[in-house]
Write a protein that holds these residues in place. Sequence first.
Motif, mmCIF file in Angstrom:
data_model
loop_
_atom_site.group_PDB
_atom_site.id
_atom_site.type_symbol
_atom_site.label_atom_id
_atom_site.label_comp_id
_atom_site.label_asym_id
_atom_site.label_seq_id
_atom_site.Cartn_x
_atom_site.Cartn_y
_atom_site.Cartn_z
ATOM 1 N N UNK A 180 0.816 -1.217 0.000
ATOM 2 C CA UNK A 180 0.000 0.000 0.000
ATOM 3 C C UNK A 180 0.854 1.275 0.000
ATOM 4 N N UNK A 181 2.085 1.184 0.446
ATOM 5 C CA UNK A 181 2.971 2.358 0.382
ATOM 6 C C UNK A 181 3.569 2.515 -1.013
ATOM 7 N N UNK A 182 3.428 1.499 -1.847
ATOM 8 C CA UNK A 182 3.986 1.551 -3.201
ATOM 9 C C UNK A 182 4.864 0.340 -3.454
ATOM 10 N N UNK A 183 5.080 0.076 -4.742
ATOM 11 C CA UNK A 183 5.909 -1.054 -5.151
ATOM 12 C C UNK A 183 7.380 -0.702 -4.887
ATOM 13 N N UNK A 184 8.166 -1.622 -4.323
ATOM 14 C CA UNK A 184 9.593 -1.321 -4.148
ATOM 15 C C UNK A 184 10.239 -1.033 -5.514
ATOM 16 N N UNK A 185 11.040 0.022 -5.595
ATOM 17 C CA UNK A 185 11.656 0.402 -6.876
ATOM 18 C C UNK A 185 12.982 -0.325 -7.049
ATOM 19 N N UNK A 186 12.860 -1.624 -7.274
ATOM 20 C CA UNK A 186 14.012 -2.507 -7.497
ATOM 21 C C UNK A 186 13.651 -3.424 -8.662
ATOM 22 N N UNK A 187 14.654 -4.028 -9.317
ATOM 23 C CA UNK A 187 14.346 -4.845 -10.500
ATOM 24 C C UNK A 187 13.347 -5.972 -10.239
ATOM 25 N N UNK A 188 13.379 -6.576 -9.051
ATOM 26 C CA UNK A 188 12.441 -7.669 -8.739
ATOM 27 C C UNK A 188 11.553 -7.263 -7.558
ATOM 28 N N UNK A 189 10.601 -6.347 -7.801
ATOM 29 C CA UNK A 189 9.824 -5.787 -6.686
ATOM 30 C C UNK A 189 8.942 -6.807 -5.968
ATOM 31 N N UNK A 190 8.367 -7.753 -6.731
ATOM 32 C CA UNK A 190 7.480 -8.730 -6.079
ATOM 33 C C UNK A 190 8.294 -9.713 -5.234
ATOM 34 N N UNK A 191 9.533 -10.003 -5.696
ATOM 35 C CA UNK A 191 10.414 -10.847 -4.884
ATOM 36 C C UNK A 191 10.761 -10.128 -3.584
ATOM 37 N N UNK A 192 10.991 -8.806 -3.683
ATOM 38 C CA UNK A 192 11.338 -8.035 -2.485
ATOM 39 C C UNK A 192 10.189 -8.049 -1.482
ATOM 40 N N UNK A 193 8.950 -7.915 -2.003
ATOM 41 C CA UNK A 193 7.771 -7.971 -1.124
ATOM 42 C C UNK A 193 7.678 -9.355 -0.494
ATOM 43 N N UNK A 194 7.859 -10.387 -1.320
ATOM 44 C CA UNK A 194 7.767 -11.765 -0.821
ATOM 45 C C UNK A 194 8.777 -11.994 0.302
ATOM 46 N N UNK A 195 9.973 -11.510 0.088
ATOM 47 C CA UNK A 195 11.017 -11.707 1.099
ATOM 48 C C UNK A 195 10.648 -10.975 2.393
ATOM 49 N N UNK A 196 10.113 -9.756 2.248
ATOM 50 C CA UNK A 196 9.811 -8.962 3.445
ATOM 51 C C UNK A 196 8.704 -9.589 4.284
ATOM 52 N N UNK A 197 7.826 -10.377 3.659
ATOM 53 C CA UNK A 197 6.726 -10.972 4.433
ATOM 54 C C UNK A 197 6.914 -12.484 4.607
ATOM 55 N N UNK A 198 8.045 -13.001 4.161
ATOM 56 C CA UNK A 198 8.339 -14.420 4.371
ATOM 57 C C UNK A 198 7.466 -15.358 3.566
ATOM 58 N N UNK A 199 7.180 -14.990 2.308
ATOM 59 C CA UNK A 199 6.368 -15.860 1.445
ATOM 60 C C UNK A 199 7.132 -16.138 0.154
#
Lengths: 149, 191
Positions: free
Chosen positions: B18-37
């Motif tokens: 909700x704060x925005x997509x991480x501005x990195x090449x693999x943003x969904x991977x970064x989200x997955x890592x941050x929430x342990x999924x």
Amino acid sequence: MDELDRAIVDRLQTGFPVCERPFLEAARMLGTTEEELLARIERLLRDGTLTRFGPLFQIERMGGTFTLAAMSVPEAHFEQTVAAVNALPEVAHNYAREHALNMWFVLATETADDARDAVRRIEARTGLPVMMLPKEREYFVGLSLASLR
Amino acid sequence: MNVDGLDSLDRRIVVALQVGLPLVPRPYDAVAESIGAAPDVVRQRIVAMQGDGRIRRIGAVPNHYRLGWIANGMSVWDVDDARVDELGGRVGALSEVTHCYLRPRRLPQWRYNLFAMVHGRDRGEVASKVAGIERVLGAAARAHDVLFSTRILKKTGVRIGAAPPEGRRAGDAGPAAGPIHRPARAGSAQG
């Protein structure tokens, strides 16, 4: 804004890919590189052209509500009231408008009770009444506005 | 049709995004890592949320003023209740209307039930678009007004909590300070 900025703002408002390298895929569509696209988006966010980059959530589809609310705020207390209202995470956006009701904000909450709670907190904190105008029907919501030249 | 809330993984994804997509090449991977999924599960969940409308869209959210849409008018109309659904649909179908809603009246201070947002390069452009709405509504609109925005005070979008509503305690007392605005005297509270 140059041509690439305009293309980012106009063509990436919807349909951003969900894949391993979405910025790479979007960059190819726009004829630029992943690195350049990331740098541009970062700058457009920093300079305020974009307010966010990512998903737009429809909280009603999660069982929640969007509620429009309006207040008539004395000019002398306007900035303090803005700070108090905006401090609530439930306030998704807030606009100053030219009218006796001069502050209009939208509460995005997971339940209707949460919206009423938020309003009670705002009224207690500001000492001003809040008029709640929950959405009864949605006739149309557009997805995007193009940049003007 | 409402989808029945969020399960705990969906909630963690929404809170992370909700704060925005991480501005990195693999943003969904970064989200997955941050929430342990797992990344592919996170992407599947996002696609599912797009499919059922919990995510309206993914991409750039512009500041309309910065794109040249300087005049933003919220046109509000007092429309005959018997005809408002039919007419609301027709007003919403106008290309110059970006949002169109039915809301309750709050008499006596607020008589308007139909809301239609219009944007323009200047107020004259908004006025001509409002005239177009007026033609559609005809005599069914008893009164109208246009409230121009003068400033965006906040535009962050939805922010839900990490815990579901039933897991939170209602009635946060908030700051102990007194109210910002105190009417000078009882009986003279008009702004």
